[in-house]
Structure formats: structure tokens, C-alpha cells
Design an enzyme around this catalytic site. Structure first.
Site, PDB file in Angstrom:
ATOM      1  N   HIS A 139      -3.496  12.087  -8.209  1.00  0.00           N
ATOM      2  CA  HIS A 139      -2.672  11.312  -7.177  1.00  0.00           C
ATOM      3  C   HIS A 139      -2.888  10.132  -7.491  1.00  0.00           C
ATOM      4  O   HIS A 139      -1.844   9.334  -7.508  1.00  0.00           O
ATOM      5  CB  HIS A 139      -3.066  11.770  -5.750  1.00  0.00           C
ATOM      6  CG  HIS A 139      -2.635  11.033  -4.658  1.00  0.00           C
ATOM      7  ND1 HIS A 139      -1.324  10.915  -4.219  1.00  0.00           N
ATOM      8  CD2 HIS A 139      -3.117  10.093  -3.888  1.00  0.00           C
ATOM      9  CE1 HIS A 139      -1.032  10.258  -3.136  1.00  0.00           C
ATOM     10  NE2 HIS A 139      -1.964   9.552  -3.107  1.00  0.00           N
TER      11      HIS A 139
ATOM     12  N   ARG B 231       1.356  -0.429 -11.012  1.00  0.00           N
ATOM     13  CA  ARG B 231       0.681  -0.885 -12.175  1.00  0.00           C
ATOM     14  C   ARG B 231       1.219   0.084 -13.534  1.00  0.00           C
ATOM     15  O   ARG B 231       0.177   0.645 -13.837  1.00  0.00           O
ATOM     16  CB  ARG B 231      -0.735  -1.023 -12.268  1.00  0.00           C
ATOM     17  CG  ARG B 231      -1.188  -2.001 -11.079  1.00  0.00           C
ATOM     18  CD  ARG B 231      -2.486  -2.072 -10.832  1.00  0.00           C
ATOM     19  NE  ARG B 231      -2.994  -0.714 -10.642  1.00  0.00           N
ATOM     20  CZ  ARG B 231      -3.150  -0.273  -9.282  1.00  0.00           C
ATOM     21  NH1 ARG B 231      -2.558  -0.897  -8.280  1.00  0.00           N
ATOM     22  NH2 ARG B 231      -3.727   1.152  -9.149  1.00  0.00           N
TER      23      ARG B 231
ATOM     24  N   GLU C 103       1.017  13.958   3.331  1.00  0.00           N
ATOM     25  CA  GLU C 103      -0.223  13.752   2.070  1.00  0.00           C
ATOM     26  C   GLU C 103      -0.686  15.188   2.361  1.00  0.00           C
ATOM     27  O   GLU C 103      -1.198  15.507   3.549  1.00  0.00           O
ATOM     28  CB  GLU C 103      -1.022  12.596   2.251  1.00  0.00           C
ATOM     29  CG  GLU C 103      -0.281  11.495   2.070  1.00  0.00           C
ATOM     30  CD  GLU C 103      -1.323  10.250   1.743  1.00  0.00           C
ATOM     31  OE1 GLU C 103      -2.006  10.303   2.329  1.00  0.00           O
ATOM     32  OE2 GLU C 103      -0.823   9.406   0.786  1.00  0.00           O
TER      33      GLU C 103
ATOM     34  N   GLN D  55       3.573   0.860   4.384  1.00  0.00           N
ATOM     35  CA  GLN D  55       2.334   0.938   3.785  1.00  0.00           C
ATOM     36  C   GLN D  55       2.377  -0.191   2.492  1.00  0.00           C
ATOM     37  O   GLN D  55       1.466  -0.816   2.360  1.00  0.00           O
ATOM     38  CB  GLN D  55       1.712   2.234   3.010  1.00  0.00           C
ATOM     39  CG  GLN D  55       0.562   2.332   2.335  1.00  0.00           C
ATOM     40  CD  GLN D  55       0.435   3.805   1.742  1.00  0.00           C
ATOM     41  OE1 GLN D  55       1.393   4.593   1.979  1.00  0.00           O
ATOM     42  NE2 GLN D  55      -0.617   4.095   1.065  1.00  0.00           N
TER      43      GLN D  55
ATOM     44  N   TYR E 174      -0.418  -3.400   3.018  1.00  0.00           N
ATOM     45  CA  TYR E 174      -1.487  -2.816   2.475  1.00  0.00           C
ATOM     46  C   TYR E 174      -2.524  -3.955   1.694  1.00  0.00           C
ATOM     47  O   TYR E 174      -3.708  -3.604   1.682  1.00  0.00           O
ATOM     48  CB  TYR E 174      -1.348  -1.555   1.827  1.00  0.00           C
ATOM     49  CG  TYR E 174      -1.225  -1.846   0.215  1.00  0.00           C
ATOM     50  CD1 TYR E 174      -2.292  -1.513  -0.856  1.00  0.00           C
ATOM     51  CD2 TYR E 174       0.048  -2.089  -0.304  1.00  0.00           C
ATOM     52  CE1 TYR E 174      -1.961  -1.885  -2.160  1.00  0.00           C
ATOM     53  CE2 TYR E 174       0.091  -2.505  -1.780  1.00  0.00           C
ATOM     54  CZ  TYR E 174      -0.927  -2.258  -2.622  1.00  0.00           C
ATOM     55  OH  TYR E 174      -0.750  -2.479  -3.809  1.00  0.00           O
TER      56      TYR E 174
ATOM     57  N   LYS F 286      -0.307   4.863   8.362  1.00  0.00           N
ATOM     58  CA  LYS F 286      -1.144   6.125   8.324  1.00  0.00           C
ATOM     59  C   LYS F 286      -1.477   6.546   9.856  1.00  0.00           C
ATOM     60  O   LYS F 286      -1.816   7.735  10.285  1.00  0.00           O
ATOM     61  CB  LYS F 286      -2.384   5.859   7.789  1.00  0.00           C
ATOM     62  CG  LYS F 286      -2.192   5.510   6.286  1.00  0.00           C
ATOM     63  CD  LYS F 286      -1.796   6.572   5.277  1.00  0.00           C
ATOM     64  CE  LYS F 286      -1.991   6.352   3.897  1.00  0.00           C
ATOM     65  NZ  LYS F 286      -1.718   7.474   3.064  1.00  0.00           N
TER      66      LYS F 286
END
Ligand code: MN
Length: 440
Positions: free
Chosen positions: A148, A157, A213, A254, A258, A267
Site C-alpha cells: 500500500h 513520487r 481502507e 487528504q 496532509y 479520516k
């Protein structure tokens, strides 16, 4: 790790027939604990799941069905949460399990005596509302699946998906305990501040990237005082059991919020858990080695390392996620499976997570919950979030109704199931964790 004993014997059967069906989640070898609303008096009570029934622990104690060495443990079940039982520790949990096992088997005197008062100690699960199993004081969510972390890292990235700390330190954030809710309650699409990459200004409105999730939650048993870390060799004594956890996530909220402190409102609007807590002792036949770190990966630092953890720190728990849109449910179409993953894909074990959490002296309390983080496996059919399945919305999923999903839609129902199946052991299940999404 709890030792195998007569409660794990795969040949045991119960006088409650539904517990003996091959695919039953709650055979007599499981005996998970939860809290239900007593339909007669409307208050929360502690129960043990057996087949399609619930054993009322307090009634069973009053009838003398559960007592003796388990009397303290049964007495700790008199309230409307498992916290008091969680605080007692493994010796008491084990006594309760052994006693309940003998009372629910079909080959013991205790079982015969229990069957004689069945009407007074058992109730049907159908139609009974389940509650949160514990008063959860604190909730921490980890990030322990390397698959994950790599999948998500690649989106942000591409050249350097995994942060340099990942293989050295279990990553987590402090979650919000107040918004953990029991399976079956709806989840409302959150509203929040987002900013599309090409937009000049942020805006405020319903999340357009609503996701789940797939995680496992674990409950703290006895806590530790502030300033006294829990070592790897002690970690097992501090974990009561496991449940399924759906850590809903608003990916657009998010992405904007974040940096630099991590998840916040993306969340904390809701996290669902399955109502039955499967105990560490029930899971003993399904333990396996910790993640096999490939050559070249660093060994964990000594405070996160033990030979026992390496040999038995893992759990073979299968987790299946499926979706049923409103249209599918109206048409009677069964849910579509989105993924099947396994707890074995976690790079860090729950013992390393707990030990790391307390390594600075941070205190834990009975009933605190930790999440493993999204559990994704190495293959395309084992991805733990829609974000990963649709490559952040780029490759939509087709549903049998002809609908498509880039993220979740209002009316969708998400269903997570988990179970353990191993040679020489009786299959046990976690039940399910489900919720329907309501519009903002
Ligand atoms: Mn999470």
C-alpha cells in the site's frame, strides 16, 4: 503466543447446530466477544457469538453455566463494554474461553446443563443491534503494508515511492476515537476543503474522492503506565483481539490538508469496525512468521526485533472487500468482490506496532484501538483501497449493473469480511463490517 489447547480441537462440535456448518464464522472454536443491545431492556450487554446465536455472558453466569475459574472474567462482563475484561489480562481471558467452550460443546456435562437453560442464556443474532465492543479511549492508525505504501507513494513520487524511513520505523498517525462506529450504521459523505491541482483556489464542498481502507483493528488489553515502554517480549500480553476496520478516507480532502502534519479531517468523519472481537487465543492456530524481508532490507532495530516475532508474529487472516451499489441491491444482484487480501502482507507486525507506540513511554489503556493501515498485497486483486484499484480514478471499475466507479458513490454499500482457514484447524470468521454511503 497463546498455546493450542482443547478449545482449538477441530473436531469439537456444539449443541447449537448453526455453529457446526462448514462455513460458519462462529463455530465453538472461535467464541468472539461483543456488545449487543438487549432487545428486552434496551441496554448494552456482553455476549459471545456462537453460530447464529449470542450467549448472554451475564445470564450464563447467573445460571451457573459460566463460573468457577472464569467467574472473575464473567463478572467483568457485567457492564456494557469489554473494557473491564480487556484490563484483566490473558489468564482470565483464557479461563472464560475454556469455560464457554465446555458449556457450548455437545460432548460435556457442562454443555448438557447449558442446553437445559438455553432459552434463558441464548438469543438469536438476527434482529439484535450490535454496538461498539469497547469504550475506545484512543485510536492510532498505522501504515504497515509496504505494498500500500509503495502504491500510494508512486502516485505522489513516481521515482521514489517509499520514504527512506519506511523500512526502519512503523509509521502512524493519531486517529480520532470518537468517530469509530459499529458496522451497520451509515456513513455520510464528508464535506471539506479541497484544491484540484490545476485550480487557483481551494473550494469547500462534498468530497468527490470518497474511498475505503481495508484494515484490521486490534484492541489493547492491559495498559502500561506513562513512562514505561512495553518490550517486544511483553507486547503479546497487551493485545486482547482483532476486528475488521474500514478506515473511510476522503482522498481529495487528504491530498490538500496532509502536508506537513498528516491526515486530519479526511479520516475523522467515520471509521467502521466489525462488532465481534476475535481473541488472540482463538487466532493461535493461524499464526505465521512475520513478513519475510527480502535480502538487502534492513533488520529492525533491536527494540523492534525478537526471534519469537520473526517466527510467530504474523497472522494468516484473509480479508475480502465487496461492493453493492443501490442499483445492484434493488435488482437483487449479489455484491461484487473488489479484492481479497491477507494480513500476512504487513511489513510490521501488530507487536512491533504496539511496542513502537510505547517506546517513548506513551501509555496505552484497555480498549484503545490501533489499525494496521490499509492492507494491500503484491497483486492487482489484493488492493485495499479504490485509490489503488482505479489508479486514483484513472481506470474505473465496472459493476455488474453497468455502472462505473472511479471512487465511491452515494448509496454504495461496502462489505468487508475476514476469516482464517488453515490445515488442521477449524475455520473461524470475523463476521462482517458493512456500511451504506449517504449523500453529504
Ligand atoms: Mn488508514
Amino acid at each position: 503466543m497463546p498455546e493450542l489447547n482443547e478449545t482449538h480441537d477441530p473436531t469439537l462440535t456444539s449443541w447449537i447446530d448453526s455453529a457446526n456448518e462448514a462455513e460458519a464464522d462462529f463455530p465453538v472454536q472461535n467464541l468472539p466477544l461483543g456488545v449487543y443491545t438487549d432487545p428486552k431492556i434496551g441496554v448494552g450487554k456482553v455476549g459471545i457469538a456462537i453460530g447464529d446465536k449470542i450467549l448472554d455472558v451475564t445470564a450464563a453466569r447467573a445460571k451457573g453455566v459460566i463460573g468457577g475459574v472464569a467467574d472473575d472474567a464473567a463478572g467483568a462482563c457485567a457492564g456494557d463494554t469489554l473494557n473491564e475484561l480487556m484490563a484483566l489480562g490473558g489468564r482470565h481471558w483464557s479461563a472464560l474461553r475454556a469455560t464457554a467452550s465446555r458449556a457450548l460443546r455437545d460432548d460435556t456435562e457442562e454443555g448438557e446443563a447449558a442446553q437445559a437453560v438455553a432459552d434463558e442464556i441464548l438469543l438469536a443474532q438476527a434482529g439484535v443491534a450490535m454496538r461498539l465492543p469497547a469504550r475506545i479511549g484512543d485510536y492510532t492508525d498505522f501504515y504497515s503494508s509496504i505494498f500500500h505504501a509503495t502504491n500510494v507513494g508512486k502516485m505522489l513520487r513516481p521515482d521514489n515511492p517509499l520514504m527512506p524511513n519506511y523500512k526502519h520505523i512503523p509509521i502512524a498517525y493519531h486517529g480520532r476515537a470518537s468517530s469509530i462506529v459499529a458496522s451497520g450504521e451509515t456513513v455520510k459523505r464528508p464535506v471539506g476543503q479541497t484544491k484540484a491541482p490545476d485550480a487557483d483556489h481551494p473550494s469547500f464542498g462534498p468530497s468527490m474522492a470518497f474511498d475505503y481502507e481495508t484494515e484490521i483493528g486490534f484492541f489493547v488489553g492491559p495498559g502500561n503506565p506513562l513512562g514505561q515502554p512495553v518490550s517486544m517480549s511483553e507486547a503479546e500480553d497487551h493485545i486482547f483481539g482483532l476486528c475488521i476496520l474500514n478506515d473511510w478516507s476522503a482522498r481529495d480532502i487528504q491530498a490538500w490538508e496532509y502536508q506537513p502534519l498528516g491526515p486530519f479531517l479526511a479520516k475523522s468523519f467515520a471509521s467502521h469496525i466489525s462488532p465481534w472481537v476475535v481473541t488472540m487465543e482463538a487466532l493461535a492456530p493461524f499464526r505465521c512468521g512475520a513478513y519475510d524481508r527480502p535480502d538487502g532490507d534492513p533488520a529492525p532495530l533491536p527494540y523492534l526485533s525478537s526471534s519469537e516475532n520473526e517466527a510467530n508474529g504474523g497472522f494468516d487472516v484473509q480479508i475480502e472487500v465487496s461492493i453493492a451499489s443501490e442499483q445492484m441491491r434493488d435488482a437483487g444482484t449479489p455484491p461484487q468482490v473488489l479484492a481479497v487480501t491477507n494480513m500476512q502482507h504487513l511489513y510490521w507486525t501488530i507487536f512491533q506496532m504496539l511496542t513502537h507506540h510505547t517506546s517513548n513511554g506513551c501509555n496505552l489503556s484497555p480498549g484503545d484501538m490501533m489499525g494496521t493501515g490499509t492492507i494491500s498485497g503484491p497483486t492487482e486483486d489484493a488492493l485495499g483501497s479504490v485509490l489503488e484499484i482505479t489508479k486514483r480514478g484513472a481506470e474505473p471499475v465496472s459493476l455488474p449493473s453497468g455502472e462505473e466507479r472511479r471512487f465511491l458513490a452515494d448509496g454504495d454499500e461496502l462489505i468487508m469480511r475476514a476469516w482464517c482457514d488453515a490445515d488442521g484447524a477449524r475455520r473461524i470468521g470475523f463476521g462482517d463490517c458493512r456500511a451504506v454511503i449517504e449523500g453529504a
